[in-house]
Write a protein that holds these residues in place. Structure first.
Motif, PDB file in Angstrom:
ATOM      1  N   MET A  21      34.220  13.906 117.930  1.00  0.00           N
ATOM      2  CA  MET A  21      33.358  13.353 116.886  1.00  0.00           C
ATOM      3  C   MET A  21      34.076  12.290 116.065  1.00  0.00           C
ATOM      4  O   MET A  21      33.500  11.265 115.727  1.00  0.00           O
ATOM      5  CB  MET A  21      32.848  14.466 115.971  1.00  0.00           C
ATOM      6  N   ARG A  22      35.334  12.530 115.752  1.00  0.00           N
ATOM      7  CA  ARG A  22      36.103  11.556 114.974  1.00  0.00           C
ATOM      8  C   ARG A  22      36.330  10.276 115.782  1.00  0.00           C
ATOM      9  O   ARG A  22      36.265   9.173 115.241  1.00  0.00           O
ATOM     10  CB  ARG A  22      37.428  12.165 114.534  1.00  0.00           C
ATOM     11  N   ALA A  24      34.318   9.115 118.092  1.00  0.00           N
ATOM     12  CA  ALA A  24      33.026   8.446 118.234  1.00  0.00           C
ATOM     13  C   ALA A  24      32.624   7.727 116.942  1.00  0.00           C
ATOM     14  O   ALA A  24      32.024   6.657 116.991  1.00  0.00           O
ATOM     15  CB  ALA A  24      31.953   9.455 118.629  1.00  0.00           C
ATOM     16  N   ASP A  25      32.943   8.317 115.796  1.00  0.00           N
ATOM     17  CA  ASP A  25      32.577   7.734 114.504  1.00  0.00           C
ATOM     18  C   ASP A  25      33.581   8.214 113.473  1.00  0.00           C
ATOM     19  O   ASP A  25      33.507   9.344 113.006  1.00  0.00           O
ATOM     20  CB  ASP A  25      31.158   8.154 114.119  1.00  0.00           C
ATOM     21  N   ARG A  26      34.511   7.358 113.125  1.00  0.00           N
ATOM     22  CA  ARG A  26      35.588   7.783 112.238  1.00  0.00           C
ATOM     23  C   ARG A  26      35.112   8.112 110.832  1.00  0.00           C
ATOM     24  O   ARG A  26      35.790   8.790 110.081  1.00  0.00           O
ATOM     25  CB  ARG A  26      36.708   6.747 112.189  1.00  0.00           C
ATOM     26  N   ASP A  27      33.902   7.661 110.455  1.00  0.00           N
ATOM     27  CA  ASP A  27      33.386   7.909 109.111  1.00  0.00           C
ATOM     28  C   ASP A  27      32.457   9.116 109.020  1.00  0.00           C
ATOM     29  O   ASP A  27      31.928   9.403 107.959  1.00  0.00           O
ATOM     30  CB  ASP A  27      32.632   6.676 108.601  1.00  0.00           C
ATOM     31  N   THR A  28      32.254   9.810 110.114  1.00  0.00           N
ATOM     32  CA  THR A  28      31.336  10.945 110.092  1.00  0.00           C
ATOM     33  C   THR A  28      31.900  12.099 109.282  1.00  0.00           C
ATOM     34  O   THR A  28      33.113  12.292 109.224  1.00  0.00           O
ATOM     35  CB  THR A  28      30.990  11.411 111.520  1.00  0.00           C
ATOM     36  N   LYS A  34      27.522  20.634 113.001  1.00  0.00           N
ATOM     37  CA  LYS A  34      27.733  19.520 113.933  1.00  0.00           C
ATOM     38  C   LYS A  34      28.642  19.932 115.083  1.00  0.00           C
ATOM     39  O   LYS A  34      28.454  19.501 116.216  1.00  0.00           O
ATOM     40  CB  LYS A  34      28.319  18.312 113.202  1.00  0.00           C
TER      41      LYS A  34
END
Length: 84
Positions: A21-22, A24-28, A34
Motif C-alpha cells: 500500500m505504501r 502504491a500511494d505513499r500518502d495513503t 484497508k
C-alpha cells in the motif's frame, strides 16, 4: 507468527500488505480495514485487533506521512473559532 486465526493472517501478511500500500500511494493512511481488504479478507470476531494493530505499528512503512500529521488538531482548532 499467526495474528488472526479466523482469517489465517500472519505478521508477514500484514507487513507485505503495508509495504504494498505504501509503495502504491505513499500518502495513503493505512488502517486495519484497508489491510484486511488488501488481503482479500474481513475481520470476523475482532479478538485479534489489538495484536493486529501492534503489528501494523511495528512496520517500518506504516507511519503517517509528515504532511498529513496534525490535520485533526488543525481542524479542531479552526472549528473553535466559529463557536459562540
Amino acid at each position: 507468527m499467526m495474528i488472526c486465526h479466523c482469517m489465517s493472517i500472519t505478521d508477514h501478511d500484514i507487513r507485505r500488505a503495508v509495504d504494498w500500500m505504501r509503495a502504491a500511494d505513499r500518502d495513503t493512511v493505512i488502517t486495519p480495514g484497508k489491510v484486511y481488504r488488501a488481503l482479500g479478507k474481513r475481520p470476523d470476531c475482532g479478538g485479534c485487533l489489538p495484536l493486529f494493530i501492534d503489528k501494523l505499528r511495528a512496520c517500518d512503512t506504516f507511519e503517517v506521512p509528515m504532511e498529513l500529521r496534525g490535520l485533526r488538531r488543525a481542524m479542531t482548532q479552526g472549528e473553535r473559532n466559529y463557536e459562540g
